[in-house]
Design an enzyme around this catalytic site. Structure first.
Site, PDB file in Angstrom:
ATOM      1  N   ASP A 152       0.849  -1.285  -0.051  1.00  0.00           N
ATOM      2  CA  ASP A 152      -0.081   0.023  -0.150  1.00  0.00           C
ATOM      3  C   ASP A 152       0.833   1.222   0.085  1.00  0.00           C
ATOM      4  O   ASP A 152       1.840   1.372   0.613  1.00  0.00           O
ATOM      5  CB  ASP A 152      -1.166   0.166   1.205  1.00  0.00           C
ATOM      6  CG  ASP A 152      -1.702   1.237   1.090  1.00  0.00           C
ATOM      7  OD1 ASP A 152      -2.607   1.265   0.295  1.00  0.00           O
ATOM      8  OD2 ASP A 152      -1.499   2.095   2.387  1.00  0.00           O
ATOM      9  N   GLU A 185       0.757  -0.861  -5.209  1.00  0.00           N
ATOM     10  CA  GLU A 185      -0.213   0.337  -5.347  1.00  0.00           C
ATOM     11  C   GLU A 185       0.494   1.579  -5.720  1.00  0.00           C
ATOM     12  O   GLU A 185       1.126   2.268  -4.617  1.00  0.00           O
ATOM     13  CB  GLU A 185      -1.233   0.435  -4.148  1.00  0.00           C
ATOM     14  CG  GLU A 185      -2.335   1.164  -4.478  1.00  0.00           C
ATOM     15  CD  GLU A 185      -2.332   2.234  -3.090  1.00  0.00           C
ATOM     16  OE1 GLU A 185      -3.452   2.941  -3.173  1.00  0.00           O
ATOM     17  OE2 GLU A 185      -1.617   2.434  -2.411  1.00  0.00           O
TER      18      GLU A 185
END
Length: 611
Positions: free
Chosen positions: A259, A301
């Site tokens: 992330d 991401e």
């Protein structure tokens, strides 16, 4: 030396020199590097036999995840099935969806009130109690593997919750733990950071620092005040986070989604985005995985424009992430829906299709997050689509404020100063299913379902791995009930994060229902994609100019076979001006047809093949 130890030593030897070079470049700390290597061996020894067997098999077939039978679905555990044990019981449904890559949205322990959807982790070794335990997670992974499925999870590397043990001890003034974050006893240095570091959420969480009056310090909080940025300039942080990564790998995770990866290195005087040290960290993480758990993939991401996304693949010789999200293409797709103009999408797909075949994108129409309109405005301005008015146009269109719009949804982070906002809504609601049902208009409903299916067909013909968002396979609509929950009411993203409608899923085999029409169409497309070799990752892929800006045409070629995917983003029938010789097979109907100036229905499409 045992056979398994020999395997570890061979893998370590392959990467040791580069890993040490990069580590010392960042940290200049021999003892911490030695500790890291010792723990790599420990996690390898702790890895279960069946996972080591999986490692060996996938080392021998490194492109296993690029096969055309890969299909993903992202889902929230509680919304989908209550808890992890519930997900195990629902695997048969996912099998019926042809899904073999399950992305479980954040499930680690996080505070109820300040969790940011689970992205504020309080304990990396603990599952959120209402969702189950680590044993439940490992059990789910084991069953998935037996069924030929892969399990994916989010690994939040950039920050921890303010309730994480490190943060709690830092707040108590323990220097060792304060050094794992960015603490300052006055505002001088934070003020310097603020001059160059953009704000992520200027409306809901302005600034990049939070003041803690109880200890008289500022702490860096790029996203929200309760998410404290980790200091990767401290080797203890890097080592411990790598141990967390390997812990998850040993629970049976096949794909680790990193992330907010561009943010993880901070340096004064910079934007603190995409710095070279980020790539050093991701490269080291890739090698650590190849040493201990080579079957585990890294999914990055990176929600940025293509020129900033692509470097996260690394190079073919020194790779970083195995997969990246095709974010820009997703946003541009919805731009095409609103404008009925495919020129920008075609240009971006041409760029993606020229990249090395080893670069694998994850393609999707919707995900758990909002849609930001980070489009290529320098390109759009050629047709007088100026950034601020065009963003307003898109948001007015998708919120249904325009007369010709059938979309329904809500804005997120609407900033009156910059006049910028992001958009939230499910695929079906964006395509018009919701408004058609509200108006009880069967013609509009047919058109909405056709658009929904066409967009999925287009996604399935792109290069890379297609990813469904749970509920899209049955045309699930926006869920406005989040407004009644005080913990969610301020976050409009929950409009497309509603509970999965199992009552609607029961209608998936009824071809007269909306659910059955969408589910059946997607199922047919997914089966074709698995069966035809032109959908293989090694196929040559490019766009084909049909001289009509409302139509996008994708060509795929492999071993003498040629495929055309022809997609009409317009409301009315449009002509794809093409003159292709030979007889072509419609893959959906089995009928033979000619590709001579093809008339495509409004929001319709063709999948045709020539052998």
């Amino acid at each position: 030396m045992s056979k398994t130890d020999e395997i570890f030593q061979q893998r370590l030897a392959k990467h040791h020199d580069e890993l040490r070079w990069l580590y010392m470049e960042l940290y200049h700390n021999d003892s911490m590097f030695a500790e890291l290597c010792t723990n790599l061996y420990r996690f390898y020894k702790e890895r279960k036999r069946q996972l080591k067997t999986r490692d060996k098999k996938r080392e021998e077939d490194p492109g296993w995840f690029r096969r055309n039978d890969m299909l993903g679905m992202m889902l929230y555990i509680d919304n989908f099935a209550g808890d992890l044990k519930g997900v195990k019981e629902k695997l048969s449904y996912l099998e019926a969806c042809h899904v073999n890559y399950i992305h479980l949205m954040p499930f680690l322990d996080s505070p109820r009130e300040h969790s940011d959807g689970g992205y504020a982790v309080a304990d990396f070794a603990k599952v959120r109690p209402d969702l189950g335990t680590m044993e439940d997670l490992a059990g789910l992974a084991d069953l998935c593997h037996k069924k030929g499925m892969n399990l994916c999870m989010d690994f939040v590397m950039n920050h921890t919750s303010e309730e994480h043990e490190w943060a709690v001890r830092a707040r108590q003034g323990e220097g060792e733990y304060m050094s794992r974050y960015f603490f300052y006893d006055n505002y001088d240095i934070p003020a310097q950071y603020e001059k160059t570091v953009p704000q992520v959420f200027p409306t809901t969480a302005p600034g990049n620092f939070t003041y803690l009056p109880e200890i008289g310090h500022y702490v860096m909080t790029t996203f929200y005040p309760y998410q404290w940025d980790l200091n990767y300039g401290n080797p203890r942080v890097f080592n411990e986070m790598m141990y967390n990564f390997l812990f998850f790998a040993n629970q049976g995770m096949d794909i680790i989604r990193i992330d907010a990866v561009p943010y993880i290195w901070k340096e004064l005087g910079t934007s603190c985005r995409n710095l070279p040290q980020v790539h050093t960290i991701v490269r080291m993480m890739r090698m650590i995985g190849e040493i201990v758990c080579p079957s585990v993939l890294l999914l990055g991401e990176v929600v940025m424009e293509p020129e900033k996304v692509v470097p996260y693949f690394g190079t073919v010789e020194k790779p970083e992430c195995h997969m990246l999200y095709n974010v820009t293409t997703m946003a541009t797709t919805w731009n095409c829906v609103a404008t009925r103009d495919t020129r920008l999408l075609k240009q971006q797909m041409d760029i993606v299709n020229r990249l090395p075949g080893e670069y694998t994108f994850l393609n999707y129409l919707r995900c758990h997050d909002d849609i930001g309109w980070g489009l290529d405005y320098s390109f759009l301005e050629k047709w007088e689509m100026w950034e601020i008015p065009h963003k307003r146009f898109l948001n007015d269109y998708f919120t249904g404020k325009m007369i010709n719009s059938v979309s329904r949804g809500e804005l997120y982070n609407d900033d009156p100063v910059t006049q910028d906002a992001r958009f939230c809504g499910t695929t079906a609601s964006m395509c018009g299913v919701e408004s058609a049902e509200t108006e009880k208009d069967p013609d509009k409903l047919d058109a909405a379902v056709m658009l929904d299916v066409m967009l999925h067909a287009y996604m399935l013909s792109q290069s890379g791995i297609p990813m469904l968002y749970s509920g899209d396979e049955i045309g699930q609509l926006n869920d406005y009930s989040y407004k009644e929950d005080p913990d969610k009411a301020q976050d409009s993203r929950y409009v497309h994060r509603g509970r999965f409608r199992w009552d609607l899923a029961e209608q998936k085999d009824d071809d007269k229902s909306i659910q059955g029409r969408i589910f059946g169409a997607l199922s047919t497309l997914e089966q074709i994609r698995r069966q035809e070799k032109v959908f293989d990752a090694s196929a040559e892929v490019y766009t084909y100019d049909v001289h009509n800006q409302k139509i996008l045409c994708i060509t795929r070629e492999k071993e003498g076979e040629k495929f055309f995917g022809i997609y009409n983003f317009g409301d009315n029938p449009e002509t794809a001006w093409m003159q292709e010789d030979g007889s072509w097979k419609d893959l959906l109907t089995g009928q033979e047809l000619e590709l001579k100036d093809v008339m495509v229905p409004g929001h319709g499409f063709y999948w045709v093949l020539h052998k």
